[in-house]
Design an enzyme around this catalytic site. Structure first.
Site, PDB file in Angstrom:
ATOM      1  N   ARG B 312      21.111  10.050 143.912  1.00 32.88           N
ATOM      2  CA  ARG B 312      22.479  10.397 143.387  1.00 32.88           C
ATOM      3  C   ARG B 312      23.476   9.326 143.937  1.00 32.88           C
ATOM      4  NH1 ARG B 312      25.512  14.772 141.187  1.00 32.88           N
ATOM      5  NH2 ARG B 312      23.693  15.546 140.635  1.00 32.88           N
ATOM      6  N   GLU B 719      31.029  20.564 144.436  1.00 34.43           N
ATOM      7  CA  GLU B 719      30.857  19.484 145.277  1.00 34.43           C
ATOM      8  C   GLU B 719      31.889  18.013 144.998  1.00 34.43           C
ATOM      9  OE1 GLU B 719      26.317  18.166 145.693  1.00 34.43           O
ATOM     10  OE2 GLU B 719      26.772  19.180 143.590  1.00 34.43           O
TER      11      GLU B 719
END
Ligand SMILES: Cc1cc2nc3c(=O)[nH]c(=O)nc-3n(C[C@H](O)[C@H](O)[C@H](O)COP(=O)(O)OP(=O)(O)OC[C@H]3O[C@@H](n4cnc5c(N)ncnc54)[C@H](O)[C@@H]3O)c2cc1C
Ligand code: FES
Ligand code: FES
Lengths: 466, 763
Positions: B312, B719
């Protein structure tokens, strides 16, 4: 086993303390012995506020928030404890509980009861409720989810809704309380204290905010805990003509209240001392006796030239605070001596007092370094100066030599001298609160701050004021 | 989406406020329940010679010690790779690793007894405690991951300038207010019920099964709510749940493990700290042509989720910018520290901070505002829309978001005022400086691993018309339960109060994914919608029969089933369905469409969609002391067609402040021996209420329906807001730059503590 009937009131209900075999905290007792579980444990070290409860020690409307993780059960026998359950339930909620719900002030909810206890305490205190006082009131509470905005909003939204606490008849006759191998002795006066000093092994406790942090809960050996908070000769504040005299067991919060009129220069540092919960428990005597190099009171009391009255078997002796500290967490007290009181002379009207603390976070943090200054200048010449610092040596340090070399110099020259030669006067260490480089550089920064404050005739110069 | 024109509050909020919400540690305890406390290793690596528990024998109360030797199944809970024990067996590999568990009748007794256990050990190798050492010694947990695009050599040499540098990005403890906790109840025939504070009940079920050597079908893993998770309870909750299950297995009594804060912080993973080395090539105008970059992440002693975290980070390195040629190598370093794990953003924030730091350095080098550099580098039709990993960026919202955030923040005027302010401070020899900065953000939604992108739900309608909702997502404060309940209420057109929300339970919805990657409402909302629709269709069919009309003539509204001028209440219809033997229960299932990923090549279409956001922050700095604070933040975030605006705003505010903590005051300090020194809030400082911006404007992007078919066209929100706090970090750099030309803002590492700031300030 407890010897006698010990009573604690929980939410106005009388509860007998029984079957407690270890020296547990109030939090543990509430949660694990009574399954009153609205009060949470987030840290067990006084820093998160999840365990906050309201305590009422006397038969007065004297209600205060404290950290239940940081008081031992033996300290609160005879008190009335209000927990979150005492304020309301989902069928009949307290206005602030409603407000938290409506304002989205809880997410995971684990911190919520603690915040509500702090919020209710603020609203009940009679202080004006605004952002500033709310921030003070919740400085001992951490929330990891919300980012605080909705919490502040919720408290504001019911700022006029005071809570009526029921008065209960609080009987506190037991002077001896025993849990496992630990016996609590609660003298009411110095005479009784003297008698207790005869027991074989003992330790003093005042608020316990320091002592209770690292201590055994399960004790193999017999020990006695002598509680100083109940001694009447340690619980007074006298404002005399030329000085203020405070008993050793006066709490930081009461100290803060008492300086508002006579020594407002002290407010900022006292306001940043821990949190309301800590200030309600912690005492002046306790702070000095921990003799921590980063205690917040010592530097200030040093530059104010304070005296400490020590009480021991042979009576009372007076000593200047500069002679009190002896090494890392060591002081001059003998095992059976206590701090009876502190005498703080009012500062000279011509002098300026500053007391600054640097930490990673503004609120509820221990100083990385601190600096207290008592200074008088005439036409830019330093006529009088006393400085003391925390976090730069093994003890709080009075910077006498440095001050001497600054005396009778032009302010700017003196400060140049101080910053250029600082490492000759202090040799701070590196630790998790900051590097030695930082401590030196930031101390120089505080000298420059002093220069600006005097130049502009300002009381302080903090990023919080912008 | 507003049910009945009112934005619903969190379903548990009142019970949170009254203390009636039950967390694991609040559950009633059976008389025979035992408490466990782990025994932790006291050095960073070594071989266990003997675990000496002789001192326990002298205690006047019951104790029992459990070690790895007592494990009936595998000593193994690695979520991805094997080799991750719950208790160190022969070797241990970080200071603080659990080596044994001591059981006793109370928590206090267990903790006390655990302190009496001695580990006799043999020191083996020297511990590796920092990223550079690990890199030098090739101590990695995975093969290096290489993300490559274009021709880096060619474009580097075509660049007018190249610039090299390095910086560090600190880790972060989750500091959920509720520490790790689990209770296991043994039942008959090898059945176990495990209640744990986990974001991933299925993984707990699997982990417990492996450790006990018992099939999943006999293990129920449950959780009603977590007192905060933030990723910290995604994989790591399994360790502690498995410990409690092991205790329950061996004693056949309920066993609770609740970590105190010091143990929690010592023995559970955190956000990965990173070290970055880069060379960037750019034109005179600041267009980045080539970026050559090495990312070292601290995986800790075992892999855990560190692989996907690095993936990520790599796939968010581009943020909103088109980078022509890129070579990024990610090294997941193996060190003798606690294994790091998921944390809100999951590597994304580290990747995005990296590119922002680099663009900042470019802007400083060219003596231009960073926004100018950004502008010519944004993804656009002109520059290009292909990400380094091959996915095309669709439905670009940068321009819209920037317009709105500039407006919201009154940016231009404030920039002028700030410059004036700084000049004035300088001229008068005063210590304050201000800075202001933007952070634009694009964040990919979906787990990178396609198989994780599935969700399940179970909906029952009872004959009284009440509706029971269950799904695979966990509630940790983010408001997932109320959002999914809203979806169900909307489907049946009944008042929200009619939906009863229940604990997550692997017995009701099996084979779930972690509630993570911001995907909770996307996956579970859709699954619940599907389940509800099945039942609704059956009910409508039945209603049509009752009214002797066509299905299309039946409408639902306000808790009634309407057909022309006749109607039935929802409960009447439910009862009638039961009488007529129509099933009122259904599962629902959803898998995210369109996604694909080749982990070996780091290529594919890993993200179903992107969310967009931007923040502008203003920082204040005292150049004398290094103290700083945030004065104001303005945020615009794209939540699609929000399911619950107030809950989303809460996520944005909370995430942003958590990000501020990561970047400013939260500092993990280790001793030379590898011992974490900051193991409680007295030394590990998270933001308090006074650390938030006094002016804090949060706005959701309006009319922003998700172009992809998500539940009610909403977008994930958990997030992305966290990394908007990077705006404050950049604003601090700006303020440092304004302090004097000798200062070195480009060298500022995170967290930007006063100490760190004074290091780069030269006044
Ligand atoms: C969360 C938290 C925040 C804090 N913040 C701050 C801060 O901002 N600034 C700061 O300076 N400190 C801070 N402290 C430390 C502590 O609260 C203070 O030092 C406090 O004043 C101690 O007082 P007490 O009465 O609680 O001490 P106790 O814990 O009761 O006692 C400390 C020691 O002194 C002895 N003692 C106490 N009173 C006497 C007496 N009269 N005579 C002789 N011996 C005595 C005790 O035997 C014990 O050894 C903090 C502590 C916590 C837990
Ligand atoms: S539990 Fe954190 S302050 Fe008491
Ligand atoms: S609501 Fe989760 S910690 Fe405050």
């Amino acid at each position: 086993m407890t010897d006698t009937k010990n009573i604690i009131y929980i939410n106005n209900k009388k509860v007998e303390v029984t079957n407690v075999y270890h020296d547990i905290t109030l939090l543990d007792w509430l949660r694990n012995y009574h399954k009153i579980t609205g009060t949470k444990e987030g840290c067990a070290e006084g820093d998160c506020g999840a365990c906050s409860v309201i305590i009422n020690k006397k038969n007065k409307e004297d209600t205060k928030p404290i950290n239940s993780c940081l008081v031992r059960l033996g300290q609160v026998i005879g008190s009335n404890i209000t927990t979150i359950e005492g304020l309301g339930c989902d069928k009949n909620p307290h206005p602030l509980q409603m407000a938290f719900s409506k304002e989205y002030a809880s997410q995971c909810g684990y911190c919520t009861p603690g915040f509500i206890i702090s919020g209710v305490s603020l609203i009940n205190s009679g202080k004006v409720v605004n952002n500033d006082t709310i921030n003070d009131a919740i400085s001992g509470n951490l929330c990891r989810c919300t980012g605080y905005s909705p919490i502040i909003k919720a408290i504001k939204s019911v700022s006029d809704r005071k809570t009526k606490f029921k008065k209960v008849e609080i009987i506190n006759k037991e002077k001896k309380v025993r849990f496992g191998n630990i016996t609590y002795l609660k003298p009411n006066n110095l005479k009784e204290l003297k008698d207790y000093l005869e027991v074989k092994s003992f330790q003093f406790i005042a608020g316990g905010t320091d002592l209770n942090l690292q201590r055994p809960i399960i004790n193999k050996k017999e020990n006695n805990i002598i509680c100083l908070s109940s001694i009447k000769e340690l619980n007074f504040i006298k404002k005399l003509k030329e000085k203020m005299v405070l008993g050793g067991a006066v709490t930081i919060e009461n100290f803060l209240d008492s300086v508002r009129s006579k020594m407002p220069e002290l407010i900022e540092i006292l306001q940043r001392f821990g949190s309301p919960q800590i200030r309600n428990q912690g005492t002046i005597g306790g702070n000095l006796c921990t003799s921590s190099p980063i205690g917040d009171l010592a530097p200030l009391l040093m530059v104010l030239n304070s005296d400490i009255n020590v009480f021991g078997k042979n009576g009372i002796k007076k000593t200047n605070i500069k002679n009190f500290f002896k090494g890392y967490r060591k002081n001059i007290l003998k095992k059976d001596e206590i701090i009876l009181s502190i005498e703080i002379p009012y500062p000279n009207k011509k002098n300026k007092i500053f007391s600054w603390k640097l930490s990673k976070r503004y609120d509820q943090d221990i100083s990385t370094i601190s600096l207290a200054i008592n200074i008088q200048t005439q036409k830019n010449i330093i006529k009088e100066i006393q400085m003391a610092a925390g976090g730069v040596a093994a003890t709080p340090k009075s910077l006498d030599k440095l001050c001497k070399s600054m005396l009778e110099k032009k302010l700017d020259d003196a400060i140049d001298f101080a910053t250029e030669n600082l490492d000759k006067f202090i040799q701070p260490i590196s630790d998790l609160r900051g590097s030695s480089h930082y401590r030196l550089e930031a101390m120089k920064g505080l000298f420059r701050r002093l220069q600006i404050c005097l130049r502009l005739d300002k009381e302080s110069l903090s990023i919080m004021e912008v | 989406m507003n049910n009945l024109n009112k934005i619903p509050i969190h379903d548990s909020s009142l019970r949170h406020s009254t203390g009636q919400a039950i967390y694991i540690d609040d559950m009633p305890e059976q008389e025979n329940l035992l408490h466990g406390a782990p025994v932790l290793s006291k050095v960073a690596c070594g071989k266990i010679k003997k675990i000496n528990s002789d001192k326990l024998k002298d205690l006047p109360f019951f104790t029992k010690i459990i070690t790895a030797k007592n494990i009936p199944g595998e000593n193994e809970i690695g979520p991805i790779k094997n080799g991750e024990p719950i208790l160190a067996d022969d070797f241990f590999s970080y200071l603080g690793q659990p080596v044994a568990i001591v059981l006793a009748k109370t928590h206090q007794e267990a903790i006390y007894a655990s302190s009496l256990v001695e580990i006799e050990l043999e020191l083996t190798t020297k511990p590796i405690l920092n990223l550079d050492d690990a890199y030098e010694q090739k101590s990695f947990l995975e093969d290096p991951m290489i993300l490559e695009k274009g021709n880096i050599k060619k474009d580097m040499s075509k660049s007018n300038f190249t610039l090299s540098g390095d910086f560090e990005i600190g880790g972060q403890d989750h500091f959920y207010l509720e520490t790790h906790v689990a209770i296991t109840f043994p039942g008959e025939n090898d059945e176990y019920v495990v209640w744990s504070s986990t974001q991933h009940p299925t993984e707990v079920q699997h982990g417990v099964g492996k450790v006990l050597n018992i099939p999943s079908a006999k293990i129920d893993s449950k959780v009603r709510r977590l007192g905060g998770g933030f990723g910290g309870k995604e994989s790591q909750a399994t360790i502690f749940a498995a410990m409690s299950a092991l205790g329950a297995y061996l004693t056949q009594k309920p066993v609770k493990i609740r970590l105190n804060r010091h143990i929690d912080m010592t023995a559970s993973g955190k956000r990965h700290d990173f070290k970055i080395y880069y060379t960037v090539g750019f034109t005179v105008t600041g267009k980045v042509l080539a970026l050559d970059i090495k990312l070292l992440s601290n995986g800790g002693n075992v892999l855990d989720l560190s692989g996907p975290v690095m993936t990520r980070a790599l796939t968010h390195l581009d943020n909103c910018y088109f980078i022509k040629s890129l070579k990024a190598i990610g090294y997941v370093c193996k060190t003798n520290t606690v294994s790091n794990t998921a944390f809100r953003g999951f590597g994304g924030p580290q990747g995005m901070l990296t590119i922002e730091n680099i663009l900042y350095s470019v802007s400083q080098y060219l003596q231009k505002p960073i926004d100018e550099i950004r502008k010519i580098n944004y993804y656009s039709k002109l520059n290009g829309l292909k990400t380094p990993y091959g996915q095309i960026v669709k439905n670009l919202k940068i321009d819209r978001i920037l317009d709105e955030v500039y407006k919201l923040s009154d940016y231009k005027n404030r920039l002028k005022n700030i410059n004036k302010y700084n000049l004035n401070q300088k001229a008068n020899n005063l210590p304050f400086r201000k800075g202001i900065a933007l952070m634009p953000a694009k964040f990919g939604i979906s787990f990178n691993k396609p198989s994780l992108n599935q969700g399940g739900a179970l909906v029952h309608v009872y004959s009284d018309g009440s509706i029971r909702l269950n799904h695979g997502g966990t509630e940790m404060g983010q408001g997932l339960f109320i959002k999914v309940a809203q979806v169900v209420a909307e489907c049946f057109k009944v008042p929200l109060e009619q939906i009863h929300i229940t604990s997550t339970n692997t017995a009701e919805v099996p084979n779930t994914s972690a509630t993570a990657a911001s995907s909770g409402s996307d996956l579970n909302g859709m699954a619940a919608w599907n389940a509800s629709n099945v039942i609704k269709n059956r009910m409508i069919e039945h209603a049509a029969k009752l009214f002797k009309k066509n299905k299309k003539d039946i409408v639902l509204g306000e808790g009634r089933i309407i057909c022309g001028n006749r109607s039935l209440s929802f409960s009447e219809l439910a009862f009638s369905c039961w009488e007529n033997r129509i099933s009122l229960s259904s599962t629902g299932y959803y898998k995210t469409p369109k996604i694909s990923w080749d982990q070996g090549k780091l290529r594919g279409h890993p993200y179903f969609y992107f969310t967009w956001g931007a923040a502008i922050s203003e920082a204040l700095l005292d150049i004398n002391t290094g103290e700083s604070r945030i004065l104001r933040a303005d945020i615009v975030q794209d939540c699609g067609n929000s399911l619950n605006e107030n809950i989303d705003i809460g996520q944005i505010e909370g995430g942003f402040i958590q990000g501020l903590g990561w970047l400013t005051c939260e500092e993990l300090c280790f001793s030379k021996e590898g011992k974490l020194l900051t193991t409680g809030p007295s030394t590990y400082k998270l933001p308090g209420s006074r650390d938030i911006p006094q002016t804090f404007n949060v706005k959701l992007l309006e009319k922003a329906d998700n172009e992809e078919k998500t539940i009610f066209r909403s977008k994930a929100v958990g997030e992305p807001p966290l990394l908007l706090a990077i705006s404050h970090f950049l604003a601090l750099k700006d303020a440092i730059r304004a302090s004097s030309t000798n200062s070195r803002p480009e060298l500022l590492n995170t967290p930007a503590t006063p100490s760190e700031i004074l290091k780069v300030l030269k006044v």
